[in-house]
Design a protein around this motif. Structure first.
Motif, PDB file in Angstrom:
ATOM      1  N   ARG A  60       0.814  -1.220   0.000  1.00  0.00           N
ATOM      2  CA  ARG A  60       0.000   0.000   0.000  1.00  0.00           C
ATOM      3  C   ARG A  60       0.845   1.267   0.000  1.00  0.00           C
ATOM      4  O   ARG A  60       0.577   2.213  -0.753  1.00  0.00           O
ATOM      5  CB  ARG A  60      -0.914  -0.016   1.224  1.00  0.00           C
ATOM      6  CG  ARG A  60      -1.860   1.168   1.340  1.00  0.00           C
ATOM      7  CD  ARG A  60      -2.539   1.157   2.700  1.00  0.00           C
ATOM      8  NE  ARG A  60      -1.583   1.413   3.780  1.00  0.00           N
ATOM      9  CZ  ARG A  60      -1.804   1.109   5.051  1.00  0.00           C
ATOM     10  NH1 ARG A  60      -2.918   0.501   5.407  1.00  0.00           N
ATOM     11  NH2 ARG A  60      -0.884   1.395   5.974  1.00  0.00           N
ATOM     12  N   ASP A  61       1.893   1.274   0.831  1.00  0.00           N
ATOM     13  CA  ASP A  61       2.659   2.498   1.045  1.00  0.00           C
ATOM     14  C   ASP A  61       3.981   2.532   0.287  1.00  0.00           C
ATOM     15  O   ASP A  61       4.668   3.562   0.292  1.00  0.00           O
ATOM     16  CB  ASP A  61       2.933   2.686   2.541  1.00  0.00           C
ATOM     17  CG  ASP A  61       1.654   2.822   3.356  1.00  0.00           C
ATOM     18  OD1 ASP A  61       0.591   3.061   2.753  1.00  0.00           O
ATOM     19  OD2 ASP A  61       1.719   2.689   4.593  1.00  0.00           O
ATOM     20  N   GLY A  62       4.370   1.398  -0.328  1.00  0.00           N
ATOM     21  CA  GLY A  62       5.602   1.370  -1.108  1.00  0.00           C
ATOM     22  C   GLY A  62       6.858   1.501  -0.285  1.00  0.00           C
ATOM     23  O   GLY A  62       7.828   2.135  -0.716  1.00  0.00           O
ATOM     24  N   ILE A  63       6.867   0.901   0.905  1.00  0.00           N
ATOM     25  CA  ILE A  63       8.014   1.032   1.819  1.00  0.00           C
ATOM     26  C   ILE A  63       8.439  -0.339   2.322  1.00  0.00           C
ATOM     27  O   ILE A  63       7.687  -1.303   2.276  1.00  0.00           O
ATOM     28  CB  ILE A  63       7.659   1.924   3.028  1.00  0.00           C
ATOM     29  CG1 ILE A  63       6.449   1.336   3.786  1.00  0.00           C
ATOM     30  CG2 ILE A  63       7.399   3.361   2.595  1.00  0.00           C
ATOM     31  CD1 ILE A  63       6.155   2.025   5.105  1.00  0.00           C
ATOM     32  N   GLY A  64       9.655  -0.421   2.808  1.00  0.00           N
ATOM     33  CA  GLY A  64      10.088  -1.587   3.553  1.00  0.00           C
ATOM     34  C   GLY A  64       9.541  -1.515   4.971  1.00  0.00           C
ATOM     35  O   GLY A  64       9.274  -0.432   5.498  1.00  0.00           O
ATOM     36  N   VAL A  65       9.360  -2.668   5.600  1.00  0.00           N
ATOM     37  CA  VAL A  65       8.725  -2.708   6.919  1.00  0.00           C
ATOM     38  C   VAL A  65       9.509  -3.647   7.836  1.00  0.00           C
ATOM     39  O   VAL A  65       9.799  -4.788   7.472  1.00  0.00           O
ATOM     40  CB  VAL A  65       7.259  -3.192   6.828  1.00  0.00           C
ATOM     41  CG1 VAL A  65       6.607  -3.157   8.209  1.00  0.00           C
ATOM     42  CG2 VAL A  65       6.466  -2.344   5.844  1.00  0.00           C
ATOM     43  N   HIS A  66       9.844  -3.135   9.002  1.00  0.00           N
ATOM     44  CA  HIS A  66      10.556  -3.910  10.023  1.00  0.00           C
ATOM     45  C   HIS A  66       9.585  -4.257  11.143  1.00  0.00           C
ATOM     46  O   HIS A  66       8.903  -3.367  11.676  1.00  0.00           O
ATOM     47  CB  HIS A  66      11.721  -3.064  10.569  1.00  0.00           C
ATOM     48  CG  HIS A  66      12.537  -3.762  11.616  1.00  0.00           C
ATOM     49  ND1 HIS A  66      12.997  -3.126  12.750  1.00  0.00           N
ATOM     50  CD2 HIS A  66      12.985  -5.036  11.702  1.00  0.00           C
ATOM     51  CE1 HIS A  66      13.702  -3.982  13.483  1.00  0.00           C
ATOM     52  NE2 HIS A  66      13.704  -5.138  12.870  1.00  0.00           N
ATOM     53  N   VAL A  67       9.484  -5.525  11.514  1.00  0.00           N
ATOM     54  CA  VAL A  67       8.522  -5.970  12.513  1.00  0.00           C
ATOM     55  C   VAL A  67       9.239  -6.819  13.558  1.00  0.00           C
ATOM     56  O   VAL A  67      10.026  -7.705  13.225  1.00  0.00           O
ATOM     57  CB  VAL A  67       7.392  -6.814  11.882  1.00  0.00           C
ATOM     58  CG1 VAL A  67       6.351  -7.186  12.940  1.00  0.00           C
ATOM     59  CG2 VAL A  67       6.737  -6.082  10.731  1.00  0.00           C
ATOM     60  N   GLU A  68       8.937  -6.552  14.812  1.00  0.00           N
ATOM     61  CA  GLU A  68       9.362  -7.401  15.923  1.00  0.00           C
ATOM     62  C   GLU A  68       8.139  -8.172  16.405  1.00  0.00           C
ATOM     63  O   GLU A  68       7.121  -7.571  16.754  1.00  0.00           O
ATOM     64  CB  GLU A  68       9.925  -6.543  17.059  1.00  0.00           C
ATOM     65  CG  GLU A  68      10.270  -7.334  18.312  1.00  0.00           C
ATOM     66  CD  GLU A  68      10.273  -6.461  19.562  1.00  0.00           C
ATOM     67  OE1 GLU A  68      11.323  -6.359  20.198  1.00  0.00           O
ATOM     68  OE2 GLU A  68       9.212  -5.893  19.896  1.00  0.00           O
ATOM     69  N   SER A  69       8.227  -9.505  16.405  1.00  0.00           N
ATOM     70  CA  SER A  69       7.114 -10.351  16.852  1.00  0.00           C
ATOM     71  C   SER A  69       7.676 -11.354  17.849  1.00  0.00           C
ATOM     72  O   SER A  69       8.305 -12.333  17.459  1.00  0.00           O
ATOM     73  CB  SER A  69       6.477 -11.076  15.654  1.00  0.00           C
ATOM     74  OG  SER A  69       5.384 -11.865  16.048  1.00  0.00           O
ATOM     75  N   THR A  70       7.465 -11.106  19.143  1.00  0.00           N
ATOM     76  CA  THR A  70       8.160 -11.894  20.161  1.00  0.00           C
ATOM     77  C   THR A  70       7.341 -13.104  20.599  1.00  0.00           C
ATOM     78  O   THR A  70       6.111 -13.069  20.654  1.00  0.00           O
ATOM     79  CB  THR A  70       8.472 -11.050  21.406  1.00  0.00           C
ATOM     80  OG1 THR A  70       7.255 -10.751  22.078  1.00  0.00           O
ATOM     81  CG2 THR A  70       9.171  -9.758  21.038  1.00  0.00           C
TER      82      THR A  70
END
Length: 768
Positions: free
Chosen positions: A565-575
């Motif tokens: 949707r936003d055309g960006i890379g995304v960093h996610v922390e899922s613990t």
């Protein structure tokens, strides 16, 4: 830059009357979807539920926060405008009726105890969580031989099924928006539990046959023991951890005791061993013991209780708990990132509060850009840097839904599950026999790269540059040591999504601690509510890995939606620990709202009385019985020749005497014929021949070049109108696809030879 939540604009209808569908709906609401509950006149049964006997509504408030409520009359007006429909098919809702009125691109997910077809459905087998645990091998796996086996507390199977439902619905809805084709998905709670709560021993029996090392009872020594001011839990998975544990408790004199070094030996000397451990732990505080064990890198945790959880320093510093609009303390959403915005818990709706106020114009027909026949994630490549079970479970799920998953293993440190519970080192290619590895790495291509070298890191970055999604579940320092953290990933691929799955998080006091599923169960309170009322806490064992993996997979799909949707890379922390806290949330919200501290109750539980397991004819043979209403209690009374039943030990004695003279099949048959919920307390290996699982195609046959042919679990759901086959390729041999994948990334034959010569790649783990 502020970003909208991932599922902003998505419309979700929830027709639920319990935890599974309710939690799936909550996961969508957390991620920004507009979730509308369709309720009958009496409302969701959880509105009147209290596990602790106090004022009702604490659990409902957690699951329904931020949702809207309308009565059933609004259903047909809303269905054509919904993107996702989640239902448990209670309160008279039928699958055919919902399918007939939904939009063609909508995703409909039905979560039911046994699925919508199969022998147990045709026989109208009655089941609650307890009965499903008995069938799935969970209860039989818990407790010491000779003792009464015990259920896992907290209805974990229902939370698990809800997480499966949310993850598959999110991935499929993303694809439906692109292809114009929706799906009807049939999720079986029993099958979810068969995978996560009984599946590992069953799959081990399938792979290894009578040589399987996984016992029918899970016996951990050391595990949970008393301290001077509470309780602490240990987990010694490796031989090195157990040796370090002996040094920790000041018994280095036993390092050469070969019998004690084995689990079997410790079991044989259980009393002696526990006496030695508790003599040491009872003289020290929990905090002192934890600090010492952490220094030895032994997985350790204080035993979480409802009152203690909010005071844990790690949880406090990370802001793990948040207050709802009603002032109730609860776990936050278990994933986060700079570009991932989630909603704070709002107020649960009053029954029918939004009647007539929801305006959902019907969705337009969408021809779509994506292939409607393709699997939902067939457009995604995953660079998989995971190991053990939680991470591989997440990537196996993504691979089952069509993603091209490339699993990366080190030359010096392959996935440790290759060496667990398989063949001894005297066998040829013994590292290809690990049952957990074989059954959690299907649908992947496997490559070997030594990431600690410049050439290996360069190869990893080439793979990352060609991937949509990067997933890893090491402790934070590992990827940092390889210089493959988010900055490096983003530089190599500005549009990549990176999901990191540390046990305890990327920051906080527990950041660098070692953590396995057992540790999570000890730390989050799952163990606190599992076990006999007068006995110590017992770990549920295993379910935290799949739960963590599914939450990470859900977060990955949400991040992909943001990226697209936003055309960006995304960093996610899922613990892992926060995923576990979310599915164990009932303890905390009940305590926060009502001051009630839930505790373990053996095989008892609200909602059925009497409920328990009873010994039958044979060796360690038990039947599970749950009388869930007055009619069932009356029928049970007639069976045991008593006019009426009350929940007391005297009634238990009658049922004990009745069951003692019958075989398990006979007892189950008589109870079910009378309308009483019953099931065999099945050993996990019995899942391989269960008629319902076989009829539904749950078990899928894998032909492996080393381990041979065996049955393996696929996924606990089916897509209507599609063949049921979730395993597209078996687990890879070590380094099996290194040449193929690196060639795709631009490496020449000469390059490949140099990498092999310098031991950056290999077809055999180093040092074996």
């Amino acid at each position: 830059m502020a970003h909208q939540p991932p599922f902003t604009g998505w419309r979700v209808l929830e027709l639920s009357n319990g935890i599974a569908a309710g939690y799936a709906g909550k996961m969508f609401a957390d991620a920004g979807a507009e979730v509308v509950k369709i309720e009958c006149e009496k409302g969701d049964s959880l509105r009147a539920w209290s596990a602790g006997g106090g004022p009702p509504g604490a659990l409902f408030g957690y699951l329904a926060a931020g949702k809207k409520s309308v009565l059933g009359d609004d259903l047909h007006a809303l269905l054509p405008g919904a993107d996702v429909v989640i239902t448990d098919l209670t309160d008279g809702w039928t699958l055919n009726n919902l399918v007939a009125h939904k939009h063609s691109s909508a995703v409909l997910v039905a979560v039911t105890p046994f699925g919508t077809s199969g022998p147990y459905v045709e026989e109208q087998v009655i089941a609650n969580e307890f009965i499903l645990q008995a069938l799935s091998g969970s209860i039989a796996s818990r407790g010491w031989p000779g003792d009464e086996p015990v259920q896992a507390g907290g209805r974990l199977g229902e939370w698990l099924a809800g997480t499966f439902a949310a993850a598959v619905a999110a991935a499929t809805a993303r694809h439906a928006a692109r292809s114009g084709r929706g799906e009807v998905i049939d999720v079986s709670t029993y099958e979810a539990m068969a995978i996560a709560m009984g599946g590992l021993p069953a799959m081990s029996a399938s792979v290894m046959g009578p040589d399987s090392q996984m016992n029918s009872r899970s016996l951990e020594l050391p595990s949970i023991v008393p301290t001077a001011d509470g309780m602490v839990g240990f987990c010694t998975i490796t031989a090195q951890q157990f040796q370090d544990f002996l040094v920790l408790i000041e018994r280095a004199d036993l390092l050469d005791d070969a019998e004690l070094a084995s689990v079997e030996g410790r079991i044989a000397r259980r009393d002696e061993f526990l006496r030695m451990v508790t003599q040491w732990t009872e003289c020290r505080t929990t905090a002192e013991i934890v600090d010492l064990a952490v220094a030895f890198r032994i997985p350790v945790a204080p035993i979480g209780t409802p009152a203690m959880l909010p005071t844990v320093d790690h949880f406090l510093q990370r802001g793990v708990f948040v207050e709802s609009e009603l002032g109730v303390l609860q776990p936050r959403v278990p994933y986060r990132g700079g570009a991932i915005t989630t909603r704070l818990p709002g107020r649960p709706p009053e029954l029918g509060e939004h009647n007539g106020s929801i305006d959902w114009p019907p969705r337009r027909e969408n021809a779509g850009r994506a292939d409607p026949q393709a699997l939902p994630l067939s457009d995604i490549r995953v660079a998989d840097f995971t190991a053990f079970w939680a991470g591989p479970f997440a990537t196996q799920f993504l691979g089952a839904l069509g993603a091209d998953v490339v699993k990366v293993e080190g030359v010096r440190r392959p996935d440790g599950m290759r060496f667990s519970a398989g063949r001894p080192p005297t066998w040829d290619q013994w590292w290809e026999w690990g049952p957990v590895f074989l059954c959690s790495n299907n649908n992947k291509r496997g490559i070997s790269i030594e990431l600690g070298t410049d050439a290996g890191r360069a190869a990893a970055l080439k793979l990352i540059a060609a991937s949509d999604l990067v997933i890893e579940n090491f402790s934070p320092r590992v990827m940092e040591n390889f210089d493959l953290q988010w900055d490096a990933v983003s530089a190599a691929n500005p549009h990549a999504v990176m999901v990191r799955m540390p046990a305890f998080g990327l920051d906080g006091p527990w950041r660098d601690r070692v953590g396995f599923a057992q540790t999570m169960e000890q730390a989050t309170g799952m163990a606190w509510i599992t076990g006999h009322a007068q006995g110590p806490p017992v770990i549920p064992r295993g379910v935290c890995d799949p739960i963590a993996g599914l939450h990470a997979a859900f977060a990955a799909v949400a991040a992909l939606v943001v990226r697209d949707r936003d055309g960006i890379g995304v960093h996610v922390e899922s613990t892992m620990v926060e995923a576990a806290l979310n599915v164990a949330a009932e303890m905390l919200v009940e305590y926060s709202r009502n001051g009630i501290e839930l505790r373990r109750r053996g095989n008892r539980a609200p909602g059925a009385s009497p409920q328990g397991v009873y010994r039958c004819l044979g060796d360690d043979e038990w039947v599970a019985v749950a009388a869930m209403d007055d009619a069932a209690r009356g029928a049970l009374a007639r069976l045991v020749e008593k006019r009426e039943l009350r929940s007391d030990n005297g009634i238990d004695e009658l049922i004990i005497n009745w069951a003692a003279g019958r075989t398990v099949p006979d007892a189950v048959r008589e109870l079910r014929s009378a309308g009483v919920a019953a099931a065999p307390v099945r050993a996990p290996a019995g899942l391989l021949t269960d008629p319902h699982l076989l009829a539904r195609g749950f078990w899928e046959r894998v032909d492996h070049p080393v381990a041979g042919s065996f049955l393996c679990t696929g996924m606990p759901f089916t897509f209507s109108g599609r063949p049921r086959r979730w395993i597209h390729r078996g687990a890879p041999l070590y380094g099996e696809h290194t040449s193929d994948v690196l060639t795709e990334l631009g490496y020449s034959r000469v390059d490949l030879g140099e990498l092999s010569e310098s031991k950056v790649t290999a077809v055999r783990p180093a040092g074996l």
